[in-house]
Design a protein around this motif. Structure first.
Motif, PDB file in Angstrom:
ATOM      1  N   ARG B  48      92.036 -64.884   9.763  1.00 47.10           N
ATOM      2  CA  ARG B  48      92.995 -66.218   9.969  1.00 47.10           C
ATOM      3  C   ARG B  48      92.017 -67.331  10.297  1.00 47.10           C
ATOM      4  O   ARG B  48      91.961 -68.592  10.019  1.00 47.10           O
ATOM      5  N   ILE B  49      90.931 -66.971  11.053  1.00 48.52           N
ATOM      6  CA  ILE B  49      89.908 -68.067  11.582  1.00 48.52           C
ATOM      7  C   ILE B  49      89.234 -68.657  10.332  1.00 48.52           C
ATOM      8  O   ILE B  49      88.908 -69.805   9.978  1.00 48.52           O
ATOM      9  N   LEU B  50      88.646 -67.665   9.222  1.00 44.60           N
ATOM     10  CA  LEU B  50      88.084 -67.987   8.252  1.00 44.60           C
ATOM     11  C   LEU B  50      89.127 -68.878   7.397  1.00 44.60           C
ATOM     12  O   LEU B  50      88.531 -69.832   6.690  1.00 44.60           O
ATOM     13  N   LEU B  51      90.313 -68.682   7.335  1.00 42.49           N
ATOM     14  CA  LEU B  51      90.908 -69.333   6.442  1.00 42.49           C
ATOM     15  C   LEU B  51      91.675 -70.946   7.209  1.00 42.49           C
ATOM     16  O   LEU B  51      92.589 -71.618   6.890  1.00 42.49           O
ATOM     17  N   GLY B  52      91.312 -71.111   8.451  1.00 46.82           N
ATOM     18  CA  GLY B  52      91.347 -72.423   9.139  1.00 46.82           C
ATOM     19  C   GLY B  52      92.898 -72.122   9.770  1.00 46.82           C
ATOM     20  O   GLY B  52      93.473 -73.203  10.294  1.00 46.82           O
ATOM     21  N   LEU B  53      93.473 -70.874   9.775  1.00 42.78           N
ATOM     22  CA  LEU B  53      94.869 -70.902  10.167  1.00 42.78           C
ATOM     23  C   LEU B  53      94.801 -70.824  12.132  1.00 42.78           C
ATOM     24  O   LEU B  53      95.677 -71.046  12.648  1.00 42.78           O
ATOM     25  N   LEU B  54      93.636 -70.178  12.393  1.00 39.79           N
ATOM     26  CA  LEU B  54      93.276 -70.068  14.059  1.00 39.79           C
ATOM     27  C   LEU B  54      92.009 -70.868  14.140  1.00 39.79           C
ATOM     28  O   LEU B  54      91.359 -70.723  13.465  1.00 39.79           O
ATOM     29  N   GLN B  55      92.005 -71.330  15.357  1.00 37.84           N
ATOM     30  CA  GLN B  55      90.487 -72.012  15.766  1.00 37.84           C
ATOM     31  C   GLN B  55      89.831 -71.049  16.668  1.00 37.84           C
ATOM     32  O   GLN B  55      90.705 -70.412  17.577  1.00 37.84           O
ATOM     33  N   ALA B  56      88.672 -71.011  16.569  1.00 36.28           N
ATOM     34  CA  ALA B  56      87.868 -70.055  17.192  1.00 36.28           C
ATOM     35  C   ALA B  56      87.623 -70.740  18.554  1.00 36.28           C
ATOM     36  O   ALA B  56      87.655 -71.990  18.535  1.00 36.28           O
ATOM     37  N   ASN B  57      87.473 -70.074  19.660  1.00 39.55           N
ATOM     38  CA  ASN B  57      87.208 -70.465  21.082  1.00 39.55           C
ATOM     39  C   ASN B  57      85.795 -71.215  20.997  1.00 39.55           C
ATOM     40  O   ASN B  57      85.599 -72.097  21.588  1.00 39.55           O
ATOM     41  N   GLY B  59      81.556 -70.442  18.941  1.00 36.80           N
ATOM     42  CA  GLY B  59      80.870 -69.827  17.738  1.00 36.80           C
ATOM     43  C   GLY B  59      80.840 -70.970  16.608  1.00 36.80           C
ATOM     44  O   GLY B  59      81.360 -71.911  16.436  1.00 36.80           O
ATOM     45  N   ASN B  60      80.025 -70.378  15.586  1.00 42.65           N
ATOM     46  CA  ASN B  60      79.670 -71.322  14.431  1.00 42.65           C
ATOM     47  C   ASN B  60      80.158 -70.478  13.132  1.00 42.65           C
ATOM     48  O   ASN B  60      79.977 -69.440  13.013  1.00 42.65           O
ATOM     49  N   LEU B  61      81.166 -71.355  12.348  1.00 46.56           N
ATOM     50  CA  LEU B  61      81.560 -70.777  11.208  1.00 46.56           C
ATOM     51  C   LEU B  61      81.267 -71.597  10.125  1.00 46.56           C
ATOM     52  O   LEU B  61      81.489 -72.989  10.155  1.00 46.56           O
ATOM     53  N   ALA B  62      80.946 -71.202   8.991  1.00 49.16           N
ATOM     54  CA  ALA B  62      80.638 -72.164   7.766  1.00 49.16           C
ATOM     55  C   ALA B  62      81.014 -71.022   6.386  1.00 49.16           C
ATOM     56  O   ALA B  62      80.778 -69.939   6.343  1.00 49.16           O
ATOM     57  N   ILE B  63      81.655 -71.951   5.728  1.00 46.40           N
ATOM     58  CA  ILE B  63      81.957 -71.364   4.255  1.00 46.40           C
ATOM     59  C   ILE B  63      81.233 -72.329   3.469  1.00 46.40           C
ATOM     60  O   ILE B  63      81.180 -73.450   3.277  1.00 46.40           O
ATOM     61  N   MET B  64      80.216 -71.625   2.342  1.00 50.34           N
ATOM     62  CA  MET B  64      79.371 -72.345   1.475  1.00 50.34           C
ATOM     63  C   MET B  64      78.720 -73.387   2.126  1.00 50.34           C
ATOM     64  O   MET B  64      78.864 -74.496   1.688  1.00 50.34           O
ATOM     65  N   GLY B  65      78.205 -73.329   3.280  1.00 50.89           N
ATOM     66  CA  GLY B  65      77.551 -73.916   4.276  1.00 50.89           C
ATOM     67  C   GLY B  65      78.260 -75.171   4.773  1.00 50.89           C
ATOM     68  O   GLY B  65      77.663 -76.093   5.513  1.00 50.89           O
ATOM     69  N   GLN B  66      79.696 -75.413   4.694  1.00 52.37           N
ATOM     70  CA  GLN B  66      80.413 -76.344   5.322  1.00 52.37           C
ATOM     71  C   GLN B  66      81.308 -75.919   6.238  1.00 52.37           C
ATOM     72  O   GLN B  66      81.710 -74.654   6.538  1.00 52.37           O
ATOM     73  N   ASP B  67      81.562 -76.720   7.263  1.00 51.66           N
ATOM     74  CA  ASP B  67      82.297 -76.490   8.451  1.00 51.66           C
ATOM     75  C   ASP B  67      83.790 -76.010   7.833  1.00 51.66           C
ATOM     76  O   ASP B  67      84.205 -76.623   7.174  1.00 51.66           O
ATOM     77  N   ILE B  68      84.341 -74.984   8.376  1.00 54.26           N
ATOM     78  CA  ILE B  68      85.690 -74.622   7.989  1.00 54.26           C
ATOM     79  C   ILE B  68      86.870 -75.350   8.136  1.00 54.26           C
ATOM     80  O   ILE B  68      87.827 -75.372   8.072  1.00 54.26           O
ATOM     81  N   ASN B  69      86.388 -76.307   9.404  1.00 58.24           N
ATOM     82  CA  ASN B  69      87.813 -77.095   9.786  1.00 58.24           C
ATOM     83  C   ASN B  69      87.931 -78.270   9.019  1.00 58.24           C
ATOM     84  O   ASN B  69      88.759 -78.968   9.320  1.00 58.24           O
ATOM     85  N   ARG B  70      86.900 -78.524   8.040  1.00 55.46           N
ATOM     86  CA  ARG B  70      87.235 -79.636   6.987  1.00 55.46           C
ATOM     87  C   ARG B  70      88.117 -79.075   6.205  1.00 55.46           C
ATOM     88  O   ARG B  70      88.137 -78.076   5.469  1.00 55.46           O
ATOM     89  N   SER B  71      89.045 -79.859   5.879  1.00 55.84           N
ATOM     90  CA  SER B  71      90.286 -79.548   4.890  1.00 55.84           C
ATOM     91  C   SER B  71      89.818 -79.408   3.604  1.00 55.84           C
ATOM     92  O   SER B  71      90.266 -78.641   2.772  1.00 55.84           O
ATOM     93  N   ALA B  72      88.849 -80.154   3.039  1.00 57.09           N
ATOM     94  CA  ALA B  72      88.310 -79.883   1.646  1.00 57.09           C
ATOM     95  C   ALA B  72      87.791 -78.421   1.290  1.00 57.09           C
ATOM     96  O   ALA B  72      87.761 -78.439   0.248  1.00 57.09           O
TER      97      ALA B  72
END
Lengths: 245, 308
Positions: B48-57, B59-72
């Motif tokens: 759920r955190i990876l899909l942006g459904l929950l926010q991590a308290n 830590g660093n998360l990235a998908i394809m080098g991009q911040d997962i909180n960006r809707s793009a």
């Protein structure tokens, strides 16, 4: 806007796909609306028309309550039936899946609210219009001419739909960010309580149903509901929705 | 390593419970990454955190080098969750069409036809999804995950509740996606056999902590270095078995009719076990070091955690 339109159209199609639900909805709405109109015609309008010179204002008031009730039934029963789709969609993962897409939570909320509201709007307006025409042509046109005043039209055809639009937004935000069961209870309770209150106020001359005061009271209520829904808007986060599923 | 997904010291608290206690792992581009753990371990929260459904308290998360909180970034991720979130009253075509429009896919009709063919549902395209079997639903959910041709697929229990033949089909589709189309797949599953078959890297999570992480084969080899299997000509007498059990250095773990499985202590060789048995006139037909199965690794991890 494009996203909201997409969610609305797909949700309406999905909601209306169940033939049984649609058949039950139409049957219940027709039975309730016909019963209400008949009751007012036979118990109020027909006796009032028997006098030598019918009191135009009394007739306007009865007509206003009749149309108002018909619109309420169309919008209210529709919402009672379809507001429960939120509970189903949450439990089946439809909402979570939508939230994992680029769609905004507020677009999902608005789209789903409109999907429940719009079929009711059509039902309510059509029932209101049919009631207006039927009562006029059966009772009034032959003797005193076509009866309508702007306040009764605004109360029934504008204020009632806005109230239900606000209610749809409110129950959907509660259903999405909280418990759908709570939203369902609000919907189930709202129609009988609100209808009984407003119709009683109207026919007991507390709020003359054909007056501007009745219209203002309805518009004020609609504004209050919409404002409450807007105030709850910050609660609509992906996390809150997902955790409440 | 080019990271498709990277998590570094990710923490998440829900209510008073710390569900993720600083998890870190990296999934390389093209990996089929198995994410394992018992119920309540934190798998779904991670997804759920990876899909942006929950926010991590934190830590660093990235998908394809991009911040997962960006809707793009959501345009680059496909998902299949449990429950699948498909609309029962709509057909397969309509379900895919809806998501294709959400993702602004061009030439929706052709894309849907391709996907339905890929998951072998072309002949049921016009049927309502409510009439589908669980396996068909999961195949359709995979097609939906692929509708916008994402680079990363996050799949939560894609074969849960599917019959064995359906599991094989779903597994084959996942393999095709990863190998032929070079997609990165993060697969959360309880099905250890499935993970062992298709995942090149795994992470085992328990109680919010990553307990085991790395390449599946090297982990299995590492874990199996101490496992010895002895095949005997006949069943080993109970007296010898009792004696074996009293010798922790030989580490008898299991007795399966004509097969003894040992986890000997450090310093003990296969030859020591063979000598000990032959001295007691046990006829030996074979001896080998055994590779651990994922199931054994998983059980060992859970045992360790229980002991703690």
């Amino acid at each position: 806007m494009k996203d909201i339109g997409l969610i609305t159209s797909v949700s309406i199609r999905n909601n209306l796909r169940s033939n049984i639900i649609v058949a039950v909805l139409i049957a219940v709405v027709l039975i309730c609306a016909i019963s209400l109109v008949l009751a007012f015609c036979l118990l109020a309008i027909a006796p009032a028309m028997k006098t030598e010179i019918p009191d135009r204002h009394t007739l306007e008031m009865f007509l206003s309550v009749t149309i108002y009730g018909a619109c309420l039934i169309g919008l209210g029963i529709n919402m009672n039936v379809f507001a429960q789709t939120m509970m189903r969609e949450k439990s089946r993962g439809n909402i979570t899946a939508l939230l994992a897409t680029p769609l905004k939570a507020s677009h999902i909320w608005t789209g789903k609210s409109l999907a429940v509201f719009l079929p009711g709007l059509v039902l309510g307006e059509v029932l209101g219009l049919i009631s207006l025409l039927a009562v006029n042509y059966i009772y009034f046109v032959p003797r005193i001419g076509f009866l309508i005043n702007p306040w009764m039209a605004i109360s029934s055809f504008v204020a009632v739909p806005i109230i239900y639009l606000g209610l749809s937004l409110l129950v959907h935000i509660i259903g999405l960010a909280g418990k759908p069961a709570t939203a369902n209870v609000i919907v189930q309770v709202f129609l009988p309580v609100f209808a009984a209150l407003m119709i009683n106020l109207g026919i007991r001359h507390v709020l003359d149903a054909a007056s501007w005061l009745f219209t203002v009271a309805n518009l004020a209520l609609s504004v209050i509901i919409v404002v409450i829904a807007i105030l709850l808007r910050p609660r609509l986060t992906r996390e809150r929705i997902v955790l409440s599923c | 390593m080019n990271a498709a997904i990277s998590l570094e010291d990710v923490r998440k608290t829900l209510g008073n419970r710390e569900v993720l206690k600083g998890i870190s792992f990296t999934v390389a581009i093209g990996d089929i990454f198995g994410y394992l753990g018992p119920n309540g371990a934190g798998k779904t929260t991670t997804i759920r955190i990876l899909l942006g459904l929950l926010q991590a308290n934190s830590g660093n998360l990235a998908i394809m080098g991009q911040d997962i909180n960006r809707s793009a970034i959501r345009m680059r991720i496909g998902f299949a969750l449990d429950p699948d979130g498909l609309y029962d009253n709509m057909t397969a075509e309509e379900n895919l069409g809806f998501y294709a429009r959400i993702y602004r896919v061009s030439d929706v009709g052709q894309r849907i036809a391709e996907l339905l063919k890929a998951v072998d549902l072309s002949d049921r395209a016009q049927d309502k999804v409510g009439t589908y079997s669980k396996g068909m639903r999961q195949r359709l959910a995979l097609a939906r995950a692929m509708v916008h041709e994402p680079e990363v697929l996050v799949l939560d229990e894609p074969t849960a509740g599917v019959d064995p033949s359906g599991q094989i089909e779903v597994r084959q589709i996942m393999l095709n996606l990863a190998h032929q189309k070079n997609k990165t797949v993060l697969l959360s599953s309880h099905n250890l056999d499935e993970v062992q078959r298709i995942c090149n890297r795994i992470a085992l999570i328990d109680r919010g902590e990553i307990k085991l992480y790395g390449e599946t084969d090297s982990l299995r080899r590492g874990m199996s270095s101490g496992t010895v299997v002895i095949e005997t000509a006949s069943e080993v007498p109970q007296t010898i078995l009792d004696e074996l059990k009293s010798l922790p250095k030989l580490g008898l773990r299991e007795n399966q009719e004509k097969r003894l499985i040992f986890s000997p202590q450090e310093g003990m060789e296969v030859s020591d076990i063979i000598s000990w048995l032959t001295e007691r006139r046990v006829k030996i037909e074979g001896a080998a070091r055994k590779e651990a199965t994922l199931e054994e690794m998983y059980s060992a991890m859970l045992k360790e955690v229980e002991q703690i």
